[in-house]
Design a protein around this motif. Structure first.
Motif, PDB file in Angstrom:
ATOM      1  N   LYS A 100       0.849  -1.184   0.000  1.00  0.00           N
ATOM      2  CA  LYS A 100       0.000   0.000   0.000  1.00  0.00           C
ATOM      3  C   LYS A 100       0.893   1.244   0.000  1.00  0.00           C
ATOM      4  O   LYS A 100       1.004   1.964   0.989  1.00  0.00           O
ATOM      5  CB  LYS A 100      -0.912  -0.007   1.233  1.00  0.00           C
ATOM      6  N   PRO A 101       1.582   1.509  -1.112  1.00  0.00           N
ATOM      7  CA  PRO A 101       2.566   2.590  -1.186  1.00  0.00           C
ATOM      8  C   PRO A 101       2.013   3.972  -0.889  1.00  0.00           C
ATOM      9  O   PRO A 101       2.757   4.856  -0.453  1.00  0.00           O
ATOM     10  CB  PRO A 101       3.079   2.493  -2.636  1.00  0.00           C
ATOM     11  N   GLU A 102       0.711   4.177  -1.084  1.00  0.00           N
ATOM     12  CA  GLU A 102       0.133   5.494  -0.805  1.00  0.00           C
ATOM     13  C   GLU A 102       0.146   5.820   0.695  1.00  0.00           C
ATOM     14  O   GLU A 102       0.023   6.984   1.088  1.00  0.00           O
ATOM     15  CB  GLU A 102      -1.297   5.584  -1.349  1.00  0.00           C
ATOM     16  N   SER A 103       0.328   4.785   1.531  1.00  0.00           N
ATOM     17  CA  SER A 103       0.351   5.013   2.980  1.00  0.00           C
ATOM     18  C   SER A 103       1.772   5.085   3.533  1.00  0.00           C
ATOM     19  O   SER A 103       1.968   5.296   4.726  1.00  0.00           O
ATOM     20  CB  SER A 103      -0.401   3.887   3.698  1.00  0.00           C
ATOM     21  N   ALA A 104       2.762   4.893   2.655  1.00  0.00           N
ATOM     22  CA  ALA A 104       4.157   4.793   3.088  1.00  0.00           C
ATOM     23  C   ALA A 104       4.624   5.979   3.922  1.00  0.00           C
ATOM     24  O   ALA A 104       5.066   5.819   5.065  1.00  0.00           O
ATOM     25  CB  ALA A 104       5.063   4.603   1.874  1.00  0.00           C
ATOM     26  N   MET A 105       4.564   7.180   3.376  1.00  0.00           N
ATOM     27  CA  MET A 105       5.083   8.346   4.089  1.00  0.00           C
ATOM     28  C   MET A 105       4.311   8.600   5.373  1.00  0.00           C
ATOM     29  O   MET A 105       4.874   9.010   6.391  1.00  0.00           O
ATOM     30  CB  MET A 105       5.044   9.576   3.173  1.00  0.00           C
TER      31      MET A 105
END
Length: 289
Positions: A100-105
């Motif tokens: 879920k790269p959109e939640s990474a930061m």
């Protein structure tokens, strides 16, 4: 020790279980979220949010067993105090940043906050195990409960809290703890074994020969003790909170009753079979080399 204090000690030791890093349940957050600097025990720089080149697809470190040999002392000196698995499995319900790269930061920011909170919980928990702090146990318990409550907030809520204010509030109690423990250490000293000297917070003691000083009950909070010579010293009641002990020589030193000392700090030091540490600590591999 009274029965009440024995019960408190049992409870706090049990609480430590959630404050010990469990990499198997973490998404390698310390290997991604943190900024690495070559000047801080790493072979090169790494930007925050950029995965370490040694991080594997399964979030394990490919050189974990040879960190010292690879010049990764910064990794050895880092401890998330259980924040990694807390953020990975609870705050983000087991959804990793790769899937879920959109939640990474978002996850990395929450980890940095959680790590600070868990560190505070660790020190408060230790403070509650100490006999000299019995007069402030109630204050410590209230602050511990308050801080633990904050760690359970949602990621969105965690990003809004004032971490600096939280740290300042807890630190006031940790300072009281330090004063009480150090005072008792000095009272319990049978004979003087060296010249007494006061060290200010963040003292620059890099490479210093401290064997001639009586360090029992000393305030070494935030001190730079890189490559300092502490061989054979009695460090009973010595406050090491935030101290940098990379390559400090602890051969023959007694740290069994040192204050606010962590496993990560010990991992970067030099020691031998005569170095005394608490049973709860693991002796670093290099001490036996």
């Amino acid at each position: 020790m009274s029965q009440d204090n024995s019960i408190n000690t049992h409870k706090t030791h049990k609480a430590y279980r959630n404050l010990i890093a469990d990499c198997e349940k973490c998404f390698g957050l310390c290997c991604v979220a943190l900024y690495f600097a070559a000047s801080e025990g790493f072979p090169n720089n790494k930007d925050a949010g950029q995965p370490c080149i040694n991080l594997q697809p399964d979030f394990r470190c490919s050189i974990h067993q040879t960190l010292r040999e690879k010049g990764m002392k910064g990794c050895m000196a880092f401890d998330c105090f259980g924040a990694g698995q807390k953020v990975s499995q609870i705050s983000f319900s087991g959804l990793d940043w790769r899937k879920k790269p959109e939640s990474a930061m978002h996850m990395f920011e929450v980890f940095l906050i959680m790590r600070q909170l868990h560190e505070l919980v660790w020190y408060l928990t230790e403070a509650l195990t100490l006999e000299p702090t019995r007069t402030i146990h109630e204050e410590l318990q209230v602050m511990l409960a308050k801080t633990e409550l904050v760690t359970g907030l949602s990621p969105e809520a965690l990003l809004k809290i004032d971490v600096a204010a939280q740290r300042a509030e807890v630190n006031a109690l940790l300072l009281k703890t330090s004063e009480l423990v150090r005072a008792e250490a000095l009272l319990g000293q049978k004979t003087s074994t060296g010249r007494k000297k006061s060290f200010g917070r963040g003292a620059n003691l890099i490479g210093a020969d401290l064997r001639k000083f009586n360090l029992r009950g000393s305030n070494l909070r935030g001190a730079y003790l890189i490559a300092a010579d502490l061989r054979g010293t009695d460090l009973t009641g010595t406050d090491f909170i935030g101290a940098d002990l990379r390559d400090a020589d602890l051969r023959g030193a007694d740290l069994t009753k040192s204050l606010f000392l962590t496993q990560a700090q010990i991992n970067t030091t030099k020691g031998d079979n005569f170095t005394k540490i608490r049973p709860s600590f693991t002796r670093p591999r290099q001490w036996d080399a």
